[in-house]
Write a protein that holds these residues in place. Structure first.
Motif, PDB file in Angstrom:
ATOM      1  N   ASN A 144      -1.510  -3.714   2.327  1.00 11.06           N
ATOM      2  CA  ASN A 144      -2.805  -3.251   1.972  1.00 11.06           C
ATOM      3  C   ASN A 144      -3.708  -4.144   2.512  1.00 11.06           C
ATOM      4  O   ASN A 144      -4.644  -4.776   1.684  1.00 11.06           O
ATOM      5  N   ASP A 154     -10.564  -3.172   0.451  1.00 13.68           N
ATOM      6  CA  ASP A 154     -10.211  -2.553  -0.925  1.00 13.68           C
ATOM      7  C   ASP A 154     -11.276  -3.062  -1.629  1.00 13.68           C
ATOM      8  O   ASP A 154     -11.505  -4.304  -1.863  1.00 13.68           O
ATOM      9  N   TYR A 173       0.622  -1.078   0.088  1.00 12.47           N
ATOM     10  CA  TYR A 173       0.010  -0.175   0.053  1.00 12.47           C
ATOM     11  C   TYR A 173       0.899   1.345  -0.050  1.00 12.47           C
ATOM     12  O   TYR A 173       1.646   1.569   0.936  1.00 12.47           O
TER      13      TYR A 173
END
Length: 497
Positions: free
Chosen positions: A108, A296, A75
């Motif tokens: 992430n 996400d 990320y």
């Protein structure tokens, strides 16, 4: 799809746990700061944003690539990366091994987790960044992981595990005594867990000392551990579970959060009183302002009891009261108390395999499957059936959409007519998203909000773009105790679209 591991309340229901527990990862990690709030999301392949390492393919570089891909990719968020690198430089200089080089990677993943590899690769998830509230708290997490590396905990743990496995194998195979081999294995597991717990407490102690030496507030460690405990308690409350008694679980690899908080406080007090060192809340909040929160969208998103996958173009709604969690392999849900559960995933069938043959092929061990019946959610080809076991009854469904077959596995200890109706409504809610719906989906992100006179946790929670339990989530996100007062003019984290 993306998820921390969900453990079911009855450990004897092995087929169900095999179906619904997310996979573990067998990597020699030096530490883990999550304390069971969540384990990392596991990915089967590297996403488009995952870094590619050129040159010699060493074990360390392979471990790094595997970890990055399994936790959703790297990320990139420049302001947060700069802050973490500055913190890392100060901690390294103050550590027991200032010659060791470190590389910090943001993962992430919405899970609250941090760990390090023995070579100095250190990882923090964006979920952990969202939970921390000042620079000293994130420095405390990183100092804990640095302590694991400097104390060679991963190497020592791997050696103890190797010896334990060798002893149990010799007893079972060489001496031809399987029962004694199992006993030796159980003893080895107990010793390994105790060893790991001791490592965590040692890393906490070393970390607090390093934190203070680097000029950070040593009480930041206890504050973050307190937030970790409140996050875990909130999740238990959402699931209708009693607070976990980790201090009574001798095979827990982490000490209980209250134990860690108490020891971290004692270590900080031995250094000095509150107000010693830098916390710099303002700089930290500015560094994470706008960071992605939760799932996400590329991997699908949970919104209350609804799951949406804009990339694959479908949505469904779980039965009322379910708490959903998303992973690369499945969406898993639990009803309060754990009496009902859900798993949703997808498979690709051979061209010559019919849905009826697949549905009857035995997804779950030791159950009796009823003849399937057709269903047509939004005109799609689908079948459903009931499978009965000794302790659980399952409503199964397979829906073909394009090249994929989507599976629903809904489980209940007692499948009453009303529960089954809710299960069927959930399956029937599966549909494709319109182009307009897909275009309207936005990721959640952390934003900063200044409290006004008269603001309360309820009014601040009202600003959160989260449909379920926004007040509780606001309190956990900001490290606030129950009944805490909101200070006018103070900056707080909220979640917005």
């Amino acid at each position: 799809m993306s998820l921390p591991r969900v453990m079911f309340p009855d450990p004897t229901v092995r087929p169900l746990r095999r179906l619904l527990a997310a996979c573990g990862v067998a990597l020699a990690l030096a530490g883990c700061a999550s304390d069971h709030v969540g384990v990392g999301t596991l990915r089967g392949k590297a996403p488009a944003g995952a870094p590619r390492v050129a040159g010699v393919d060493t074990p360390g570089s392979r471990d790094h690539r595997n970890l990055v891909s399994m936790f959703g990719g790297e990320y990139r968020y420049g302001q947060a990366e700069r802050m973490l690198n500055d913190v890392m430089a100060r901690l390294t200089a103050a550590s027991e091994r200032p010659d060791q080089s470190y590389r910090v990677t943001i993962l992430n993943s919405p899970a609250v987790n941090a760990f390090a590899l023995p070579n100095g690769n250190l990882y923090v998830t964006r979920g952990l960044l969202a939970l921390a509230n000042d620079t000293s708290e994130i420095a405390a997490v990183m100092a804990h992981e640095v302590a694991h590396v400097s104390a060679n905990h991963a190497v020592a743990r791997a050696e103890l595990q190797r010896r334990a496995e060798l002893v149990s194998r010799v007893v079972a195979e060489v001496l031809e005594d399987p029962a004694a081999g199992q006993a030796a294995q159980a003893t080895g597991q107990f010793n390994l867990a105790s060893f790991s717990r001791a490592q965590e407490l040692e890393a906490d102690q070393i970390g607090v000392r390093t934190l203070a030496k680097a000029g950070f507030d040593p009480f930041g460690a206890a504050r973050f551990l307190g937030s970790l405990g409140r996050q875990a308690a909130m999740r238990s409350a959402l699931l209708g579970e009693k607070p976990s008694q980790q201090s009574m679980n001798f095979l827990s690899t982490h000490p209980s959060t209250p134990e860690r908080v108490a020891q971290a406080l004692a270590a900080a007090r031995a250094i000095g009183g509150p107000g010693l060192g830098e916390s710099d809340r303002g700089r930290y909040l500015a560094a994470i302002d706008g960071i992605t929160y939760g799932d996400d969208p590329a991997e699908g998103m949970v919104r209350g009891t609804r799951f949406l996958h804009p990339h694959l173009g479908f949505t469904f709604t779980a039965p009322p009261g379910f708490v959903l969690e998303n992973s690369a392999v499945a969406v898993v849900g639990l009803a309060p108390g754990g009496a009902q559960a859900l798993r949703f995933d997808s498979v690709k069938l051979p061209d010559d395999t019919t849905l009826e043959a697949y549905l009857s092929s035995g997804w779950i061990e030791g159950v009796k499957v009823s003849p399937p019946e057709s269903l047509e959610p939004e005109g799609l080809d689908g079948l459903t059936t009931v499978a009965r076991g000794d302790d659980w009854t399952f409503r199964l469904a397979a829906i073909r959409s394009g090249a994929a077959v989507y599976r629903f596995i809904l489980a209940a200890r007692t499948l009453t007519p009303e529960v089954d109706r809710q299960f069927r409504r959930s399956i029937a809610s599966f549909r494709t998203l319109t182009a307009q719906e897909i275009a309207s989906i936005r990721p959640l992100r952390v934003a900063l909000a200044s409290a006004k006179p008269g603001d309360t946790p309820e009014t601040m929670g009202g600003r959160m773009a989260i449909p379920d339990h926004p007040v509780e989530r606001f309190m956990a996100l900001n490290g606030l105790e129950r009944n805490a007062a909101i200070r006018p003019g103070q900056t707080y984290k909220i979640v917005v679209e």
